[in-house]
Motif scaffolding. Sequence first.
Motif, PDB file in Angstrom:
ATOM      1  N   ASP A 337       0.868  -1.177   0.000  1.00  0.00           N
ATOM      2  CA  ASP A 337       0.000   0.000   0.000  1.00  0.00           C
ATOM      3  C   ASP A 337       0.908   1.231   0.000  1.00  0.00           C
ATOM      4  N   ARG A 338       1.031   1.855  -1.145  1.00  0.00           N
ATOM      5  CA  ARG A 338       1.923   3.007  -1.298  1.00  0.00           C
ATOM      6  C   ARG A 338       1.163   4.322  -1.232  1.00  0.00           C
ATOM      7  N   PHE A 339       0.132   4.366  -0.413  1.00  0.00           N
ATOM      8  CA  PHE A 339      -0.666   5.600  -0.314  1.00  0.00           C
ATOM      9  C   PHE A 339       0.176   6.767   0.196  1.00  0.00           C
ATOM     10  N   TRP A 340       1.212   6.470   0.951  1.00  0.00           N
ATOM     11  CA  TRP A 340       2.044   7.542   1.488  1.00  0.00           C
ATOM     12  C   TRP A 340       2.687   8.358   0.360  1.00  0.00           C
ATOM     13  N   LEU A 341       2.902   7.727  -0.801  1.00  0.00           N
ATOM     14  CA  LEU A 341       3.449   8.477  -1.931  1.00  0.00           C
ATOM     15  C   LEU A 341       2.454   9.529  -2.426  1.00  0.00           C
ATOM     16  N   VAL A 342       1.174   9.174  -2.422  1.00  0.00           N
ATOM     17  CA  VAL A 342       0.129  10.132  -2.818  1.00  0.00           C
ATOM     18  C   VAL A 342      -0.079  11.171  -1.736  1.00  0.00           C
ATOM     19  N   ASP A 343       0.028  10.737  -0.485  1.00  0.00           N
ATOM     20  CA  ASP A 343      -0.295  11.615   0.644  1.00  0.00           C
ATOM     21  C   ASP A 343       0.850  12.554   1.020  1.00  0.00           C
ATOM     22  N   LEU A 344       2.064  12.258   0.584  1.00  0.00           N
ATOM     23  CA  LEU A 344       3.225  13.031   1.013  1.00  0.00           C
ATOM     24  C   LEU A 344       3.121  14.517   0.669  1.00  0.00           C
ATOM     25  N   PRO A 345       2.760  14.914  -0.564  1.00  0.00           N
ATOM     26  CA  PRO A 345       2.638  16.360  -0.840  1.00  0.00           C
ATOM     27  C   PRO A 345       1.585  17.041   0.017  1.00  0.00           C
TER      28      PRO A 345
END
Length: 637
Positions: A337-345
């Motif tokens: 689950d790589r949601f952190w990549l979307v959520d980082l900005p």
Amino acid sequence: MLSQKSPKSHRSRLLFLCERIMALLILANVIVVIFDVTYIQFRDWYLKADLYLQKLSETPQEKYLQKVDELQEELEKKGLKSSNIENLLEDLRLSSVQLFINRPPFRVIDDYGALEKIQQRFTTHLGKENFSQAVQVFWQKDYLEAQGWQSQLDFFNKQIRPLLLLYEPQIWYDLIKGIEPFRDSQDYLITVNKLRILLEKKGIEAAEIEPLLKNLRDSSTELIDRDYYFQVVNQTIVLTQIKYGMKEHIYSQIPDSNVTLTPTLQFLESLNLLQYLAPDILWADKSSKRAFNIFWSRQHLETFTWEKELDFFDGNIRFLMQSFYFRNLDTNGKFVDRFWLVDLPWMAIFWMEFIVRIIVISRRPNISFLDAIKQRWYDIFLLQLWIPELRIITVFIRLHKVQLPNMTQLNTSMRFKLIGIFGKEIIEVVLGGGIDLLQNKISKGSLKKAIFESKSKSEKVDVETNDSGKIQEIINRVLEVTACKVLPEIHADIEDFLHYQVEKSMQQLSIYRRLQKIPFLRRLPDQIANNLVVQISRTISTSPQKAYQTPPDAVSIKLRQELIQHFSSKLVSELQEKQTFDEIEILIIDWLEQVKNNYVKPSNQPTLKSSDITIPKVIPTTVIELKAENESKKDDL
């Protein structure tokens, strides 16, 4: 003054606008969070949308295949000597570089994807290590002439075309969730594509058809019998739908293959509802492997025409095969689950805004850094990564603060509505119960005891004692209001009433009738009567008022006290008579019942009649007759 306030007002509007923009950014982030949380559940819908969008316009693969078809048609008509062949081959070489190298539209680019398989087959077929060189050589006129263009196009149609026709989901969010198409189902669909291409090119009698059908039968059995591991997330639901879809299609074509049904189930089946409501009743005891073996047989495709059968597969089974997916695991053994990549900005923006706001608030007098954080407590939910769903608390508070939308009017109306509902219940229950209790008390004589009986309950009230002080005070106030307020207002009515009574009395006198016959004296009695009426009415209406407004002297005070005392004494004495007070009790009970029925009880509830209340006293017959007479008059009206 206006020039001093204008910069502050402009600054306030600017800050309010920034607050709104920030609230909308947070709302957008919460929407992304909801999309992420529900993505797996609704992925089939996104997959259908992606398929629909691809059908709206031609894909690069479809355009490429159209150019190959144009080349094949030109070769079949005129051969390699055609003047258009070189232009077509040049266009294919440029398109090959664009499609396979520069801007590949393929979703899966690893060793198991269609692009990798295309590159392997081209390089193996031409004996080249470099794919770009291999594809350039393949579309050369000299190569096609040397190797035979028929055999090379057969290779392309059998090995490359099925891979270009294979649908690979273009849903970019699959990468965030670590989702890949299930390889076995993809290989299955590639084989189906090969079969359709071969049938279109050579027909059902071609020798190459049977090996493909056997491959599909074996793959179907393996697809049904294999043990799926948990990374094939949706295998149970999808595989069940595939099996029931194929069983229904095959066994509905075979006569007498259905189980014996009850009349009700037969009726549902005749309406084509049973297959949706309870398909397990029809096909539960049927073999899905046998259904697939029948479907992928030359005899079946010849009997029911392969075009219709493959159209059924494309319309009912293909999407289910495409929806199979495999989900990768991370180093902790959990689903990727790589949601952190979307959520980082988003998190970078939120943290910057929070830090700046805390610094600004902490610079105010008597506010520490910790106090500033406490003031913005709801932003803490926004800054954490572990449970992003809690950000909905922050977005509700921030939107409410900037009035997006403005809920003030709605909140006010909702509060008043709730207050009205509870207020109605309170009136119906509390006041209704209170009136019932008051009626019961009055019927038991509590009113008479409270007014007339002394504390010792042994003697009647003596108006000389202090117990009657309140009664005298009430009577004094009633007399004052009557003399100063009521009588002056009804002066004209008193005068009309007295005039009528005096005239009526005078007409009964013989002297009045004789005077009426004398010409000059006939108006004398009327003038006397009028003067008398005016004097009497003025005395009644204005004299008591003057008596109250004139500064009292000792004699006046004494006479007034005696009047009030004698009046109250006589009034109490008369009220203590049994018949009088019983009448008053009945009237009060009826009046309370009317109040309760009209203003307290809802219309759908039964009302309480005064006859239902037991009064432990003897009601005089005259009172009963008077009440009955009044009720009959009401009925007549």
